[in-house]
Enzyme design. Sequence first.
Site, short mmCIF file in Angstrom:
data_model
loop_
_atom_site.label_atom_id
_atom_site.label_comp_id
_atom_site.label_asym_id
_atom_site.label_seq_id
_atom_site.Cartn_x
_atom_site.Cartn_y
_atom_site.Cartn_z
N GLU A 163 0.73 -1.26 -0.09
CA GLU A 163 0.05 -0.30 0.28
C GLU A 163 0.83 1.39 -0.19
O GLU A 163 0.87 2.02 0.85
CB GLU A 163 -1.04 0.01 1.31
CG GLU A 163 -1.99 -1.18 1.34
CD GLU A 163 -3.13 -0.70 2.17
OE1 GLU A 163 -3.29 0.21 2.83
OE2 GLU A 163 -4.19 -1.49 2.22
N GLU A 347 -5.19 -8.69 1.35
CA GLU A 347 -5.72 -8.47 2.41
C GLU A 347 -7.27 -7.97 2.12
O GLU A 347 -7.61 -7.39 1.36
CB GLU A 347 -5.25 -6.93 3.11
CG GLU A 347 -3.83 -7.30 3.57
CD GLU A 347 -3.35 -5.66 4.25
OE1 GLU A 347 -4.12 -4.86 4.66
OE2 GLU A 347 -2.27 -5.76 4.28
C1 NOJ Z 1 -4.12 -2.03 5.20
C2 NOJ Z 1 -2.59 -2.31 5.86
O1 NOJ Z 1 -2.05 -2.83 5.12
C3 NOJ Z 1 -2.56 -2.91 7.12
O2 NOJ Z 1 -1.47 -2.62 7.62
C4 NOJ Z 1 -3.83 -2.47 8.08
O3 NOJ Z 1 -3.76 -2.70 9.38
C5 NOJ Z 1 -5.06 -2.84 7.37
N1 NOJ Z 1 -5.28 -2.25 6.16
C6 NOJ Z 1 -6.25 -2.60 8.04
O4 NOJ Z 1 -6.34 -1.26 8.21
#
Ligand code: NOJ
Length: 445
Positions: A163, A347
């Site tokens: 991200e 994710e």
């Molecule tokens: C995106 C991120 O990659 C991760 O680190 C984060 O905890 C989750 N989304 C939830 O917000």
Amino acid sequence: MAFPKNFLWGTATSAGQIEGGALDDGRTPSIWDTLATKPGRIHNNSTPAVACDSYHKFDRDLKNLIDLGVNSYRFSISWSRVMPNGVGPLNDKGMDYYKRVIEQLNKNNITPNVTLYHWDLPQVLEDRGGWVNRDSIQWFGEYADKMFRAFGDVVPMWSTINEPIATYVGYAHGGFAPGHRNECWGNQARHNILVAHGKGVEAFRALNLKDSKIGVVIDIWKRHALTDSPEDIALMIDEDERNWKFYTDPILAGRYSDYILEHLEKEGTLMKMEPHDFELTGQPLDYFGLNVYNRVTVTRNEQARLDFSQGGNFLNNRNEYYPKAVYDAIHLLHDLYDIKYPIYVTENGTFFEGTEPVAEDGMIHDDDRIRYVAGFLEWLEKAIDEGYDVRGYYLWSLMDNFEWTAAYNFKFGIMSTDFATGNVTWKKSAYFYRDFIKAAIERSK
Ligand code: NOJ
């Protein structure tokens, strides 16, 4: 049931959110450790210094992964643990930790999926300008090269960056580490990190690793206009451009859009770029990692916003329940880029704000989370049924952890972490996921 044989079923975490052991065995602080020292920046002024203590309790995590029945685990390496100076010599003790993690996972047939950079830049590099400094491309290249040399033959799946938008948020809006508020820096930092990604891929290819693949992880939050007024359509386009196309364009199309270039130029925030940069950002990958949590609705029309907030379908955490987001994102990648890479959902998950109630039977009945995950899996399966090449799904997250500025107040785990004792217990959703995986694997045989 469409989930194919060899589909990767996993959970995801990241070093800065679970490991703790912040100063142990030679690790130096990351930008998140530093941000946590500044009052008011992180919920409750909490720090990631201990978090889930996975640096000392990996056996606990391993047992939970085995009991869940996952066949993959996505985690990240803490750069400042393995290279305390950011560049230069490796820290043997830090390397030993990951060596053991990887060995144990492989031994238990859990495919390690390793992210190199999940938001935790070594503070020593931030002190040299961090991602705004163009040298960061070389710093990351060196780090990536060293990790591939050390673990390339035992890690079958790598991603360079997780991200990259987080870097923009950290330099432009101050919401994330390192906490700067400068739009030009934000744009420069996000450009540099995209080029650094390419540098990482280049280092990977140079080693000609036979049984290993490389990708990148991008989050897609598609905007939906709540009315079809020209204002709302323009708003949707603008936010799509700035919030995810900024990253997918250079990686999947090897360029920024004219829209971005023109607007940033006009706004006086255009970053410095070099022509060769786009050869790096646009290099072929082995897979695309898709983080997908939701869509985002946009409108300038107050009434439309109100109607939506009263008539929409929401979870208890006030987030919209829109599991089709995963299906939309997969379609989008094909429609916009004709993407040829297999996709992994790297994710997906949802949170509870505050303390999740424990029922009389002693368990957290996180039915909303189950509803959310089940919905996403249903839409994912639909995309696979249509023939889209999706090869894995990672639930965020294995356990409650340090949720960045929301720290320990946002619970994303399918397991609950007692941050005082380090005990981790299963929520109802963990049992749900275990049973889902088992059934899916059975059916794919
Ligand atoms: C995106 C991120 O990659 C991760 O680190 C984060 O905890 C989750 N989304 C939830 O917000």
